[in-house]
Design an enzyme around this catalytic site. Structure first.
Site, PDB file in Angstrom:
ATOM      1  N   GLY A  32       0.822  -1.204   0.000  1.00 58.38           N
ATOM      2  CA  GLY A  32       0.000   0.000   0.000  1.00 58.38           C
ATOM      3  C   GLY A  32       0.853   1.250   0.000  1.00 58.38           C
ATOM      4  O   GLY A  32       0.556   2.204   0.722  1.00 58.38           O
ATOM      5  N   HIS A  33       1.906   1.242  -0.811  1.00 54.41           N
ATOM      6  CA  HIS A  33       2.788   2.406  -0.920  1.00 54.41           C
ATOM      7  C   HIS A  33       3.610   2.323  -2.202  1.00 54.41           C
ATOM      8  O   HIS A  33       3.596   1.312  -2.896  1.00 54.41           O
ATOM      9  CB  HIS A  33       3.718   2.509   0.297  1.00 54.41           C
ATOM     10  CG  HIS A  33       4.686   1.377   0.419  1.00 54.41           C
ATOM     11  ND1 HIS A  33       4.390   0.220   1.120  1.00 54.41           N
ATOM     12  CD2 HIS A  33       5.937   1.202  -0.086  1.00 54.41           C
ATOM     13  CE1 HIS A  33       5.423  -0.598   1.046  1.00 54.41           C
ATOM     14  NE2 HIS A  33       6.379  -0.032   0.312  1.00 54.41           N
ATOM     15  N   ALA A  34       4.314   3.396  -2.477  1.00 52.56           N
ATOM     16  CA  ALA A  34       5.290   3.447  -3.569  1.00 52.56           C
ATOM     17  C   ALA A  34       6.572   4.031  -2.994  1.00 52.56           C
ATOM     18  O   ALA A  34       6.560   4.682  -1.941  1.00 52.56           O
ATOM     19  CB  ALA A  34       4.781   4.319  -4.713  1.00 52.56           C
ATOM     20  N   ARG A  41       2.486  -0.540  -4.939  1.00 49.91           N
ATOM     21  CA  ARG A  41       2.374  -1.978  -4.790  1.00 49.91           C
ATOM     22  C   ARG A  41       1.490  -2.344  -3.615  1.00 49.91           C
ATOM     23  O   ARG A  41       1.487  -1.672  -2.579  1.00 49.91           O
ATOM     24  CB  ARG A  41       3.739  -2.645  -4.639  1.00 49.91           C
ATOM     25  CG  ARG A  41       4.397  -2.651  -3.277  1.00 49.91           C
ATOM     26  CD  ARG A  41       5.013  -1.351  -2.774  1.00 49.91           C
ATOM     27  NE  ARG A  41       5.755  -0.604  -3.740  1.00 49.91           N
ATOM     28  CZ  ARG A  41       7.036  -0.765  -4.020  1.00 49.91           C
ATOM     29  NH1 ARG A  41       7.736  -1.622  -3.343  1.00 49.91           N
ATOM     30  NH2 ARG A  41       7.622  -0.024  -4.929  1.00 49.91           N
ATOM     31  N   ILE A  79       5.776   6.951  -0.445  1.00 50.83           N
ATOM     32  CA  ILE A  79       4.511   7.638  -0.708  1.00 50.83           C
ATOM     33  C   ILE A  79       3.438   6.667  -0.217  1.00 50.83           C
ATOM     34  O   ILE A  79       3.259   5.597  -0.786  1.00 50.83           O
ATOM     35  CB  ILE A  79       4.316   7.955  -2.198  1.00 50.83           C
ATOM     36  CG1 ILE A  79       5.454   8.831  -2.720  1.00 50.83           C
ATOM     37  CG2 ILE A  79       2.960   8.629  -2.416  1.00 50.83           C
ATOM     38  CD1 ILE A  79       5.429   9.038  -4.225  1.00 50.83           C
TER      39      ILE A  79
END
Length: 134
Positions: free
Chosen positions: A52-54, A99, A124
């Site tokens: 749940g981030h980049a 992802r 992020i």
């Protein structure tokens, strides 16, 4: 701009014998960057989602060290779901790709090799902010 199709499966050499199998990785050899951090997640509850981030700059190789799971890759325009279930296959996730990891089998272990040490400023974590950054 990084696209989901830039994220590729890396085959890690597997040496098998009657005693079992062995796979080894080396920075800048089979892994396309210098590994600065390795971490793993386990004891993942049924129905849980991870990721749940980049990352802004960091590259990662994600491996199903045990069990299986799906990795949903998102570049803001296209999505691709990769199923991982082999410890000698790693998914190279490029910077700038959102992802999410989900659908974990019982006993799954997620092994991650990263190109940098943990830096919160490289994450992020808000999808709307991710879309704005594209």
């Amino acid at each position: 701009m990084t696209k989901v199709e830039h994220c590729q499966i890396i085959n890690i050499k597997k040496i098998s014998s009657h005693k079992g199998s062995l796979s080894a990785v080396e920075s800048d050899v089979c892994i396309p960057f210098n590994i600065k951090r390795i971490y793993f997640t386990y004891d993942i509850p049924s129905g849980a989602e991870r990721g749940g981030h980049a990352h802004i700059h960091q590259h990662e190789i994600v491996i199903a060290a045990s069990g299986s799971f799906e990795v949903v890759l998102d570049d803001g325009f296209n999505k691709n779901t990769i199923f991982l279930n082999s410890p000698n296959k790693g998914l190279h996730i490029m910077p700038g790709i959102w992802r999410e990891l989900k659908n974990f089998s019982t006993g799954s272990v997620v092994l991650v090799m990263a190109s940098d040490v943990y830096q919160e400023s490289d994450y992020i974590r808000d999808y709307i902010e991710f879309e704005r950054s594209i």
